[in-house]
Each structure stands twice: as C-alpha cells, then as structure tokens.
Write an enzyme that holds these catalytic residues in place. Structure first.
Site, PDB file in Angstrom:
ATOM      1  N   GLU A  41       1.222  -1.134  -0.068  1.00  0.00           N
ATOM      2  CA  GLU A  41       0.037  -0.169   0.175  1.00  0.00           C
ATOM      3  C   GLU A  41       0.930   1.247  -0.210  1.00  0.00           C
ATOM      4  O   GLU A  41       0.405   2.559  -0.774  1.00  0.00           O
ATOM      5  CB  GLU A  41      -1.009   0.069   1.456  1.00  0.00           C
ATOM      6  CG  GLU A  41      -2.026  -1.035   1.189  1.00  0.00           C
ATOM      7  CD  GLU A  41      -1.588  -2.713   1.968  1.00  0.00           C
ATOM      8  OE1 GLU A  41      -2.130  -2.971   2.903  1.00  0.00           O
ATOM      9  OE2 GLU A  41      -0.234  -2.723   2.222  1.00  0.00           O
ATOM     10  N   ARG A  68      11.549 -23.042  -5.684  1.00  0.00           N
ATOM     11  CA  ARG A  68      12.468 -22.558  -4.455  1.00  0.00           C
ATOM     12  C   ARG A  68      12.936 -21.276  -4.098  1.00  0.00           C
ATOM     13  O   ARG A  68      13.243 -20.869  -3.393  1.00  0.00           O
ATOM     14  CB  ARG A  68      13.899 -23.560  -4.965  1.00  0.00           C
ATOM     15  CG  ARG A  68      14.882 -24.564  -5.707  1.00  0.00           C
ATOM     16  CD  ARG A  68      15.394 -25.069  -5.602  1.00  0.00           C
ATOM     17  NE  ARG A  68      16.330 -26.425  -5.400  1.00  0.00           N
ATOM     18  CZ  ARG A  68      17.240 -27.141  -5.966  1.00  0.00           C
ATOM     19  NH1 ARG A  68      17.865 -26.240  -6.220  1.00  0.00           N
ATOM     20  NH2 ARG A  68      17.735 -28.768  -5.901  1.00  0.00           N
TER      21      ARG A  68
END
Length: 331
Positions: free
Chosen positions: A54, A189
């Site tokens: 945000e 990964r």
C-alpha cells in the site's frame, strides 16, 4: 463487489506474486489504486517485508489517490512498526474513498482492526468472497499457516516415474524429469524461505539447492539438512553452511521461516507424511517406468479408507513430456 472488482483484485494478486519468497516474515501483498477506471498507483511488498504494498502504491499515486479505490490482497495492517506506519493509516491520510481486500489478516495485531479503522474513518470497505480469499491465501500459504497453526507451511516435492520411483535400483536419479520440469522446480525454490533435504540425499547427491534461473539467481533460499543421525554437515559439501535439523522443533520456533520446500529423499518424505506435516504435495511425474527405488516408504496405514479424502488436486500442468500435479492437504 462486481466483475470489475474481481478483475482489479486479480491484478493485485499478480503483483503480489512478484515478492513471493523475498518478504518473510511478512506476506507478499499486492495493491492497485484505481481512479475513474484507470490505474494511478500500484505496488507490492518489497524485499525484507518493507515498504508494504500500500505504501508503494500510494507513493506512486500521489494526489490521484484521493477519492480512488484501493485493491489490496490482504487487509491493510493496523499496527505501527518501527519499520513503517500502519497501512490503514496511510490509506486514510491519502483520502481513498474505498478499499477492496481479498481477506482478513490472520496476524492478531491486525485481524480485523485494519478494516474497522478504515470504516471508522468513513472509507467503504468490501471483503472479497471466499473464492477470491482462497486465491489470495495460496500466494502466501506460509504466512497463514504460521499465524493459524504456529508453524511453517511445508511443501513436499517429488520427481517420480510412472511407477512411483525416484531413482534406479543403484541410486541413479539424474534425471527423472526433463529440463522444463526442472526449471519449474527451480522456480518453486525461489518462492520458499528454506529448502530441506535428508542426510541420505546429502551424502548421495551433494546437492547445491540453489536457483539456476536467469535473473533469479539471488532468490536462493536458506538450506537445511534434516537428519537424526548425521553428526555434522561436511564442510566440503556444496551446502556446507546449511542448518542441521534434528527434528522440526527448531523450524517451528523460527517465525522468519514461513514456506519450506522439502526435496527428499525417501526417508524424509516418509517421515513427514507419517507425521502429517506435509501441507502441499508437488509431484513431477515423468512418462517412464524404471522399477527402481520408491519415493515413499511405509506410512503405517492400517486400512485404505484412511488414505482417502486427505488430498485435493489444486493444479496440474504439462511441462514438456512431464506433468506436475499440485495437491493440498485437506484439514
């Protein structure tokens, strides 16, 4: 909420994907700020967990955020940190008119308080339907598992033949799957905080457990060996600096570890499944039959009925000649 809201939330989820594996102990969140049908700001959680999505999106939007709608993949936080202000306060100060979020934050420091603060300030807040909330949780399964169950989220990855083998009878295992499947595994990964192998795999294969994808080499997570018998990790091993875990208690106690990928071998896979510690199965299946070493041993099941209903197919994808299937544990 309508179809346009769902589309903008989908865009914010795509942004959240960019930070996965780099934001622990924070979740990877995406935010899109829309005014008059146009994106005026966007952001996702930055490496290390700050700034939050945000904050990034509001900084990009500037004054255009006033009266706009913010689409966020997780409830804006309500707690103030030494690392930055609460996102609910930032949204209020920016003058947004509406916030649409995919779901409520399980972190007890927020857990509904962000939505309450926004509404108290006169901002309209809409929380997405369960289907969209579930999609948002799939971006950050480790964050939700950590806060709901006090432990890391564990994915068990297996590369197997059609007959369920992970190696020839002599132990040869390179390569069961093709290049496309292996690249996909390296992407997995890059999305986790820690990779675990067993002592047998360490001794037999001396794996590097790194990320060998162009542009993502720096995404390699921490590495660990899970073994009750290994005295130490050999200094000459390619992962000589890895953590040695006797059991999962140290892992459970570490709040920085949210998502764990277990890459074998059969002993570790069997023990984790027997202990019901696997939350997600990632099975790479090659169209070969080799009659070799099995990927999973005896799970001590007493009847077939107890094996049913435990796993739900979440996704499937064809990669070259191989197929990857993703299963979630039904709890």
């Amino acid at each position: 909420m309508d179809a346009r809201d769902a589309r903008w939330l989908g865009a914010s989820l795509a942004l959240a994907e960019r930070g996965v594996g780099r934001t622990s102990p924070n979740p990877s969140v995406g935010c899109v700020i829309v005014a008059n049908g146009r994106v005026v700001g966007r952001g996702w959680t930055q490496p290390g967990g700050r700034p939050h999505a945000e904050a990034v999106a509001l900084a990009a939007a500037g004054d255009a955020a006033r009266g706009a709608t913010a689409y966020v993949t997780l409830e804006p936080c309500a707690h103030i940190s030494t690392r930055g202000p609460a996102c609910s306060d930032l949204l209020i100060a920016a003058g947004v008119a509406r916030v649409v979020t995919s779901g409520i934050d399980p972190d007890p420091r927020t857990a509904g308080a962000g939505v309450a603060r926004l509404r108290a300030a006169g901002i309209v807040v809409d929380v997405a339907a369960p289907a969209l909330a579930a999609a948002a949780e799939r971006v950050n399964p480790g964050f939700f598992t950590r806060h709901r169950h006090g432990r890391a989220h564990i994915t068990l990855k297996l590369a197997v033949s059609l007959d369920g083998c992970i190696a020839l009878a002599d132990g040869t295992s390179r390569w069961i799957t093709g290049a496309a499947a292996r690249r996909h595994a390296h992407l997995e990964r890059a999305r986790c905080d820690l990779i675990i192998v067993g002592g047998g795999t360490l001794t037999a294969d001396d794996p590097a457990l790194d990320v060998r994808l162009d542009g993502l080499e720096d995404r390699a997570p921490q590495r660990a060996v899970l073994s009750a018998t290994l005295e130490a990790i050999p200094a000459e091993a390619r992962i000589g600096d890895a953590r040695l875990l006797r059991d999962l208690s140290d892992l459970d106690a570490d709040p920085r570890i949210l998502a764990v990928l277990v890459e074998g071998g059969a002993g570790v896979a069997t023990s984790l499944l027997t202990a019901d510690r696997v939350d997600r199965l990632l099975i790479y299946r090659a169209p070969i039959i080799i009659g070799g070493r099995r990927g999973i041993g005896d799970l001590c099941l007493t009847d077939l009925g107890s094996a049913h209903g435990r796993w739900r197919l979440a996704a499937a994808l064809t990669l070259g000649f191989d197929r990857v299937e993703e299963y979630d544990r039904v709890r």
